[in-house]
Design a protein around this motif. Structure first.
Motif, PDB file in Angstrom:
ATOM      1  N   LEU A  27     -23.701  -2.127 -12.248  1.00 27.79           N
ATOM      2  CA  LEU A  27     -24.340  -0.816 -12.166  1.00 27.79           C
ATOM      3  C   LEU A  27     -25.446  -0.686 -13.212  1.00 27.79           C
ATOM      4  N   THR A  28     -25.190  -1.211 -14.403  1.00 32.67           N
ATOM      5  CA  THR A  28     -26.203  -1.208 -15.465  1.00 32.67           C
ATOM      6  C   THR A  28     -27.439  -1.994 -15.044  1.00 32.67           C
ATOM      7  N   ALA A  29     -27.222  -3.159 -14.415  1.00 33.41           N
ATOM      8  CA  ALA A  29     -28.339  -3.991 -13.959  1.00 33.41           C
ATOM      9  C   ALA A  29     -29.164  -3.268 -12.903  1.00 33.41           C
ATOM     10  N   ALA A  30     -28.504  -2.573 -11.989  1.00 28.94           N
ATOM     11  CA  ALA A  30     -29.219  -1.872 -10.924  1.00 28.94           C
ATOM     12  C   ALA A  30     -30.084  -0.745 -11.480  1.00 28.94           C
ATOM     13  N   VAL A  31     -29.513   0.049 -12.367  1.00 29.13           N
ATOM     14  CA  VAL A  31     -30.263   1.191 -12.925  1.00 29.13           C
ATOM     15  C   VAL A  31     -31.443   0.708 -13.773  1.00 29.13           C
ATOM     16  N   SER A  32     -31.207  -0.265 -14.659  1.00 31.34           N
ATOM     17  CA  SER A  32     -32.297  -0.762 -15.503  1.00 31.34           C
ATOM     18  C   SER A  32     -33.376  -1.442 -14.668  1.00 31.34           C
TER      19      SER A  32
ATOM     20  N   LEU B  41     -41.985  -1.705 -21.135  1.00 31.62           N
ATOM     21  CA  LEU B  41     -41.549  -2.875 -20.360  1.00 31.62           C
ATOM     22  C   LEU B  41     -40.339  -3.525 -20.999  1.00 31.62           C
ATOM     23  N   VAL B  42     -40.381  -3.693 -22.326  1.00 29.34           N
ATOM     24  CA  VAL B  42     -39.332  -4.423 -23.038  1.00 29.34           C
ATOM     25  C   VAL B  42     -37.999  -3.690 -22.980  1.00 29.34           C
ATOM     26  N   ALA B  43     -38.002  -2.366 -23.056  1.00 26.61           N
ATOM     27  CA  ALA B  43     -36.751  -1.598 -23.134  1.00 26.61           C
ATOM     28  C   ALA B  43     -35.842  -1.817 -21.911  1.00 26.61           C
ATOM     29  N   PRO B  44     -36.325  -1.576 -20.670  1.00 28.38           N
ATOM     30  CA  PRO B  44     -35.433  -1.816 -19.526  1.00 28.38           C
ATOM     31  C   PRO B  44     -35.105  -3.294 -19.333  1.00 28.38           C
ATOM     32  N   LEU B  45     -36.036  -4.189 -19.702  1.00 30.07           N
ATOM     33  CA  LEU B  45     -35.739  -5.621 -19.631  1.00 30.07           C
ATOM     34  C   LEU B  45     -34.573  -5.965 -20.557  1.00 30.07           C
ATOM     35  N   LEU B  46     -34.568  -5.385 -21.753  1.00 29.06           N
ATOM     36  CA  LEU B  46     -33.501  -5.645 -22.710  1.00 29.06           C
ATOM     37  C   LEU B  46     -32.145  -5.211 -22.146  1.00 29.06           C
ATOM     38  N   VAL B  47     -32.109  -4.044 -21.508  1.00 29.09           N
ATOM     39  CA  VAL B  47     -30.855  -3.547 -20.942  1.00 29.09           C
ATOM     40  C   VAL B  47     -30.406  -4.433 -19.786  1.00 29.09           C
ATOM     41  N   PHE B  48     -31.345  -4.804 -18.913  1.00 28.12           N
ATOM     42  CA  PHE B  48     -31.000  -5.661 -17.771  1.00 28.12           C
ATOM     43  C   PHE B  48     -30.437  -6.990 -18.237  1.00 28.12           C
ATOM     44  N   VAL B  49     -31.116  -7.647 -19.167  1.00 29.62           N
ATOM     45  CA  VAL B  49     -30.681  -8.956 -19.647  1.00 29.62           C
ATOM     46  C   VAL B  49     -29.336  -8.858 -20.364  1.00 29.62           C
ATOM     47  N   ALA B  50     -29.129  -7.799 -21.127  1.00 26.84           N
ATOM     48  CA  ALA B  50     -27.867  -7.626 -21.844  1.00 26.84           C
ATOM     49  C   ALA B  50     -26.686  -7.506 -20.892  1.00 26.84           C
ATOM     50  N   ALA B  51     -26.926  -7.019 -19.668  1.00 27.67           N
ATOM     51  CA  ALA B  51     -25.850  -6.900 -18.678  1.00 27.67           C
ATOM     52  C   ALA B  51     -25.231  -8.250 -18.338  1.00 27.67           C
ATOM     53  N   THR B  52     -25.918  -9.339 -18.689  1.00 26.61           N
ATOM     54  CA  THR B  52     -25.368 -10.686 -18.520  1.00 26.61           C
ATOM     55  C   THR B  52     -23.964 -10.774 -19.111  1.00 26.61           C
ATOM     56  N   GLY B  53     -23.764 -10.142 -20.261  1.00 22.98           N
ATOM     57  CA  GLY B  53     -22.490 -10.229 -20.962  1.00 22.98           C
ATOM     58  C   GLY B  53     -21.316  -9.704 -20.173  1.00 22.98           C
TER      59      GLY B  53
ATOM     60  N   SER C   8     -32.839  -7.460  -7.243  1.00 23.81           N
ATOM     61  CA  SER C   8     -31.694  -8.272  -7.665  1.00 23.81           C
ATOM     62  C   SER C   8     -30.571  -7.401  -8.223  1.00 23.81           C
ATOM     63  N   GLY C   9     -30.931  -6.417  -9.031  1.00 23.56           N
ATOM     64  CA  GLY C   9     -29.930  -5.515  -9.590  1.00 23.56           C
ATOM     65  C   GLY C   9     -29.201  -4.730  -8.512  1.00 23.56           C
ATOM     66  N   LEU C  10     -29.922  -4.274  -7.508  1.00 22.67           N
ATOM     67  CA  LEU C  10     -29.293  -3.538  -6.412  1.00 22.67           C
ATOM     68  C   LEU C  10     -28.344  -4.435  -5.617  1.00 22.67           C
ATOM     69  N   GLY C  11     -28.747  -5.695  -5.376  1.00 28.19           N
ATOM     70  CA  GLY C  11     -27.878  -6.628  -4.664  1.00 28.19           C
ATOM     71  C   GLY C  11     -26.621  -6.941  -5.447  1.00 28.19           C
ATOM     72  N   CYS C  12     -26.765  -7.106  -6.762  1.00 28.73           N
ATOM     73  CA  CYS C  12     -25.626  -7.359  -7.640  1.00 28.73           C
ATOM     74  C   CYS C  12     -24.618  -6.221  -7.561  1.00 28.73           C
ATOM     75  N   ALA C  13     -25.106  -4.985  -7.642  1.00 28.35           N
ATOM     76  CA  ALA C  13     -24.220  -3.819  -7.587  1.00 28.35           C
ATOM     77  C   ALA C  13     -23.534  -3.705  -6.229  1.00 28.35           C
ATOM     78  N   ALA C  14     -24.261  -4.014  -5.156  1.00 28.56           N
ATOM     79  CA  ALA C  14     -23.679  -3.923  -3.817  1.00 28.56           C
ATOM     80  C   ALA C  14     -22.513  -4.892  -3.655  1.00 28.56           C
ATOM     81  N   CYS C  15     -22.654  -6.132  -4.163  1.00 32.51           N
ATOM     82  CA  CYS C  15     -21.573  -7.117  -4.062  1.00 32.51           C
ATOM     83  C   CYS C  15     -20.385  -6.722  -4.931  1.00 32.51           C
ATOM     84  N   ALA C  16     -20.661  -6.315  -6.165  1.00 34.11           N
ATOM     85  CA  ALA C  16     -19.579  -5.986  -7.093  1.00 34.11           C
ATOM     86  C   ALA C  16     -18.770  -4.779  -6.614  1.00 34.11           C
ATOM     87  N   TRP C  17     -19.445  -3.739  -6.160  1.00 29.62           N
ATOM     88  CA  TRP C  17     -18.751  -2.521  -5.756  1.00 29.62           C
ATOM     89  C   TRP C  17     -18.261  -2.587  -4.312  1.00 29.62           C
TER      90      TRP C  17
END
Length: 408
Positions: free
Chosen positions: A296-301, A319-331, A389-398
């Motif tokens: 969900l974090t990846a989709a929103v960011s 640009l850097v701020a949402p990229l930082l949040v998206f990449v951090a979702a890796t964890g 990519s974030g939207l696809g990730c959220a769709a599979c997970a949820w």
């Protein structure tokens, strides 16, 4: 028969081995990152030196991902049949040969070809090190160990662009690939100190043809679709980030190549922090729930990033701020998606690890390739790809990951 001459690393010995086992598994898993991250600051210089057209150098990343995704489908069943160490050693040798080929290449096409060879070797280390984790750990403990490993190996993409930028400052881009040859040789020497993790009695004796057929059956499993699908879509966004940021930062925002690694490193710090948090929370909240939070974090960011890159609001900081949040979702996404998929079929850890990796890096081909195909000199293609990519990730997970908190 009694004990064989081959020393098998047991779960108890892995626990006692501590830092030694952790360090080698981290190094093997880190090959996916260092193989690409080290040369990222050199992409604009390589494009200039080789007179490459727009988007051509991004395709060297896509070429690597093609070899990486397809190669895993071969190494996984081989590792289940013959053990982990010997295939990994062969892969490291192939990796060194491919890296040397890149160093000697005279055109973008040659680099792309040798990058495929490089990837075919590197993926053996990555796919079979994940299987080694499943050999030695189970359930939430496997997710916790995977998260810890990813925190440690996050040093590779943190150091990679910084080191690559410094190598580029004192030598040519070719020296970066010679450095990778040396990394492969050192890791091969270290591998000789680690015993095998897959006992002979647990090895899969079916023909490799049949093993490849199992991939189709695995893809029909709902748990595989949920866990592996979430990781795959997320990797598409991550490799859009990897392919797009060198040109976005260096060409569009005029960031010096030597400073690119610092901006890239901000995301890696976020990954390390999220992985540490995931390792602490996985026993409390469960890997499935944390995966959904990360998706969900990846989709929103991703959506925020798409808006920023289309509007230009906020400039470089925006640009850097949402990229930082998206990449951090890796964890929260990667470790839990891998552990969740592996927990479904522990007897085929190599094959499942290979399938997960092939889906992840196959999606990476699409992500980096789309950035290259849509390249227009602005950050918009990267922002759009990451959002999708974030939207696809959220769709599979949820949509497909079970509601249970546990990965077992």
């Amino acid at each position: 028969m009694g004990r064989t001459a081959e020393h098998i690393l047991t779960k108890a010995e892995a626990g006692k081995g501590g830092l030694g086992v952790l360090a080698l598994l981290s190094a093997l898993m880190g090959f996916a990152s260092i193989s690409t991250d080290l040369y990222l600051p050199a992409l604009p210089a390589m494009a200039s030196a080789l007179r490459a057209g727009p988007g051509a150098m991004e395709w060297t990343i896509s070429g690597y991902l093609i070899g990486f995704s397809l190669g895993q489908l071969v190494w996984g069943p081989i590792g289940d049949r013959y053990g982990r160490r010997a295939p990994v050693a062969l892969g490291l040798i192939i990796f060194a040969i491919g890296s040397a080929g890149c160093a000697l290449a005279a055109s973008p096409g040659q680099i792309m070809g040798w990058r495929i060879v490089q990837a075919l070797g590197a993926c053996a280390a990555v796919v079979l090190s994940r299987a080694m984790v499943r050999d030695l750990y189970e359930g939430e403990k496997a997710a916790q160990m995977m998260s810890t490993l990813m925190t440690v190996m996050a040093v590779a993409p943190l150091i990679g662009p910084l080191l690559g930028g410094q190598i580029l400052a004192i030598a040519s881009w070719r020296a970066i690939f010679w450095t990778l040859v040396a990394v492969g040789a050192v890791t091969l020497a270290a591998l000789a100190t680690m015993p095998e993790t897959l006992p002979i009695e647990r090895r899969n004796r079916e023909p490799l043809r049949a093993a490849f057929g199992n991939y189709v059956r695995l893809l029909g499993e709902r748990r595989i679709l949920g866990f592996a699908g979430a990781g795959a879509f997320f990797y598409g966004g991550m490799f859009a980030y990897i392919a797009g940021t060198p040109f976005t930062y260096i060409d569009f925002y005029r960031v010096p190549p030597s400073w690119y690694g610092l901006l890239f490193g901000l995301g890696i710090v976020g990954v390390m922090a999220a992985n540490l948090l995931n390792a602490r929370l996985v026993a409390i909240l469960g890997g499935a729930r944390l995966l959904k939070i990360g998706a969900l974090t990846a989709a929103v960011s991703g959506l925020v990033l798409a808006f920023e890159t289309s509007s230009g609001l906020g400039g470089l900081a925006g640009l850097v701020a949402p990229l930082l949040v998206f990449v951090a979702a890796t964890g929260f996404i990667v470790a839990n998606s891998i552990a969740g998929a592996l927990s479904a079929f522990p007897e085929r850890a190599g094959a499942v690890s290979a399938l997960v990796g092939a889906l992840q890096y196959g999606s990476g081909v699409a992500g980096s390739g789309l950035v290259g195909a849509l390249a227009d000199g602005t950050p918009w293609p990267m922002g759009l790809t990451i959002a999708l990519s974030g939207l696809g990730c959220a769709a599979c997970a949820w949509g497909f990951v079970p509601a249970t908190r546990n990965l077992n």
